[in-house]
Structure formats: structure tokens, C-alpha cells
Write an enzyme that holds these catalytic residues in place. Sequence first.
Site, PDB file in Angstrom:
ATOM      1  N   GLU A 161     -50.004 -54.399   3.247  1.00 25.78           N
ATOM      2  CA  GLU A 161     -50.974 -53.915   2.650  1.00 25.78           C
ATOM      3  C   GLU A 161     -50.461 -54.965   1.246  1.00 25.78           C
ATOM      4  O   GLU A 161     -51.331 -54.635  -0.116  1.00 25.78           O
ATOM      5  CB  GLU A 161     -51.497 -52.855   2.384  1.00 25.78           C
ATOM      6  N   HIS A 244     -52.001 -33.735  -5.500  1.00 25.92           N
ATOM      7  CA  HIS A 244     -52.993 -32.849  -4.597  1.00 25.92           C
ATOM      8  C   HIS A 244     -51.872 -32.036  -3.942  1.00 25.92           C
ATOM      9  O   HIS A 244     -50.500 -32.428  -4.286  1.00 25.92           O
ATOM     10  CB  HIS A 244     -53.410 -33.262  -3.551  1.00 25.92           C
ATOM     11  N   TYR A 245     -51.726 -30.767  -3.939  1.00 30.08           N
ATOM     12  CA  TYR A 245     -50.971 -29.512  -3.561  1.00 30.08           C
ATOM     13  C   TYR A 245     -51.891 -28.139  -2.849  1.00 30.08           C
ATOM     14  O   TYR A 245     -52.823 -28.284  -3.148  1.00 30.08           O
ATOM     15  CB  TYR A 245     -50.333 -28.389  -4.947  1.00 30.08           C
ATOM     16  N   TYR A 250     -45.827 -35.882   2.329  1.00 32.33           N
ATOM     17  CA  TYR A 250     -44.848 -36.020   1.009  1.00 32.33           C
ATOM     18  C   TYR A 250     -43.858 -37.169   0.954  1.00 32.33           C
ATOM     19  O   TYR A 250     -42.448 -37.078   0.994  1.00 32.33           O
ATOM     20  CB  TYR A 250     -43.439 -34.714   1.837  1.00 32.33           C
ATOM     21  N   LEU A 252     -43.886 -38.668  -3.399  1.00 34.74           N
ATOM     22  CA  LEU A 252     -44.982 -38.564  -4.627  1.00 34.74           C
ATOM     23  C   LEU A 252     -46.089 -39.618  -4.669  1.00 34.74           C
ATOM     24  O   LEU A 252     -45.347 -40.787  -4.589  1.00 34.74           O
ATOM     25  CB  LEU A 252     -44.067 -38.323  -6.170  1.00 34.74           C
ATOM     26  N   HIS A 253     -47.243 -39.247  -5.422  1.00 35.17           N
ATOM     27  CA  HIS A 253     -48.449 -40.099  -5.251  1.00 35.17           C
ATOM     28  C   HIS A 253     -49.416 -39.488  -6.194  1.00 35.17           C
ATOM     29  O   HIS A 253     -49.858 -38.382  -6.034  1.00 35.17           O
ATOM     30  CB  HIS A 253     -49.017 -40.651  -4.271  1.00 35.17           C
TER      31      HIS A 253
END
Length: 311
Positions: A161, A244-245, A250, A252-253
Site C-alpha cells: 500500500e 477507538h476503544y 492493537y 496504535l492508530h
Amino acid sequence: MGEEEDEPSPKLAKIDVELHPFHRLKNPVVLNEVKEKKLVFLHGKVGEDNKDAVVILEKRPFDTSPKGLKSLFSEETKLRQDLLNDIYSTYAAVPTSPHTEIKTTVIYPATTKHIEKYTKQEVEVIEETGDDYKQITLPYLKEENRFSVQWVFNILDKKSESERIVFEDPDPEIGFILLPDMKWDLKDIESLYLMALVHRHDLKSLRDLNKDHLPLLKNIKQRGEDAIQEKYGVKKHKLRIYFHYQPSYYHLHIHFTNIAFDAPGSSVTRAHLLTDVIENIEFMSDYYQKKTMTFVGKRDDKLVTALRKTP
């Protein structure tokens, strides 16, 4: 001002029908359907060894460019009249491509976790304390290896990508890669959806963040906003930027979406705005290590079951 010229349509890569799992999907079963979003999730088997595959089908937005509307109202669009009453009439319309295109996502080979993820289940609200995370959630994530992030590493290492990258800061501490999310068709600006993947490999989710990571978070916010405005003309006050949580994976983004788009997972039970996260950490460095995090989980998920049993 005159009409803007239509952007050239992207060339479609030739697919080997005999080899692609989409064309070899056997006995598809509906895992879930979200009718208001024109989404359906399917599970089937592929090949002689019957490997699992998950296929996600989604109706694309209408092409509202001058060229698209012209093709929609051309004689090539077939009409079947369903009702006629005075000035009112309804039809089943069958337009030509691109109006009939269906966005298709294929996960193959799919794991049991993928099948469970897309299967319709009852959901419930879970409250996870800081101690719950350390004693239950973190060991569970390590034991279950919940969803491989190899595809993330492929992006960060430019193995996949790389042509889709919108912006990169290569700094190993505060750097990130910004690229379109797979959910976005790259055409409809109102449904703009990008994500920032941090270069650091030691950060999994909100739970890992403290004051040491403020330069990283502020860098992603400022440079991500600037890159999106430069590339797509969407100003920062038109962006929803959030974590998001719990996250789907998992590493980090951070999500960047157009505020006009009702993006999946942008509701209060899952989304945490980046500006709020920065402010909370500035107020208390270990805020996300201590905070009770509320999220919606599937009733039969092993982690949800474990957290439900806590006092």
C-alpha cells in the site's frame, strides 16, 4: 465558473477468476446484515481444502458528478414500473456501472476470530477498570494474539500500500503514516476516512498513553490535518479525529473522518476524540491507566465474558 472536469476512472487490475477466493466462494452464509448501511457480511469455504473466507459487500454511493448523473438518466438505465398514481410513480431502476458497483472486501484465509467479529451477536455495555485491563484484558490479548497486525507492519515497512500513502513523518518517536482507510472509496469527500499508523511498535491502544506521548499525539493532529486539507481540501473544523476503544487491532492508530460521515464506531460508546485525549493526559499523565473505560462488546466474546464476571 464552468463545470469541473471529471477525474479519470482508476484502471481496474485484471483478476484471475480461477484463483481469486471471491469467485471460488462455496456455500456462502450470511453472518450479519446492516440494511440501513447497505452492508452484508458473508462466510464461505474456498478450495479443495475448504479454507474459510469472509466477504464484505457494500453498495457504493451514487456517482453525482455531471458525467455520472448523465449516465444515470440515460436510456441505458432500465426501468420497471411498480406504481403509477396521478403525478406519483415508482420504479425499479437498473443503472449501468459505476452506479451498480459493489465495494467488496475479502479476508482470506479468515480465522475463527474474523468469523466471530463479523457474526451478528447481542451486545452489551462493559466497564473496564484500570485493574481489569492489567489483570484480565492485557493477559487475554497476549494469550489470544487477537488479530494479527502483520498487515500494519507491511504498510509501515512499505511492503504494501505504499502508493496509497498520503503523508509520512518518518521520525521513529513521533512519526506516523497517514493513508485512506479501506472503508473509503477515495471518491466521495463527504465519506472521507483516513487513518494514522504510528511508527512506534510499543503502543497498542489508549491504555498505553501518558505525557511522554503528547508530542506524538500533537504531531499527528497538526500534520494530519494539514495533509488532509492540502490533499483533499477538507479543513480541520470539518474533521472528526478519534481513537477507538476497544480498537479492532492493537497497534496504535487514529481515525480521521469527515464530520458529515456517520462513520462506523464514531459513537460515544467507542470513539475518543484526539483533542480530549490530549487534554486528559495534560491534566493527569496516567489518566488512561486509571480511567474506567466503557465500551460495547459482543455478548459471547471471551473477553466480554471475563470482564462481566468481575465485581
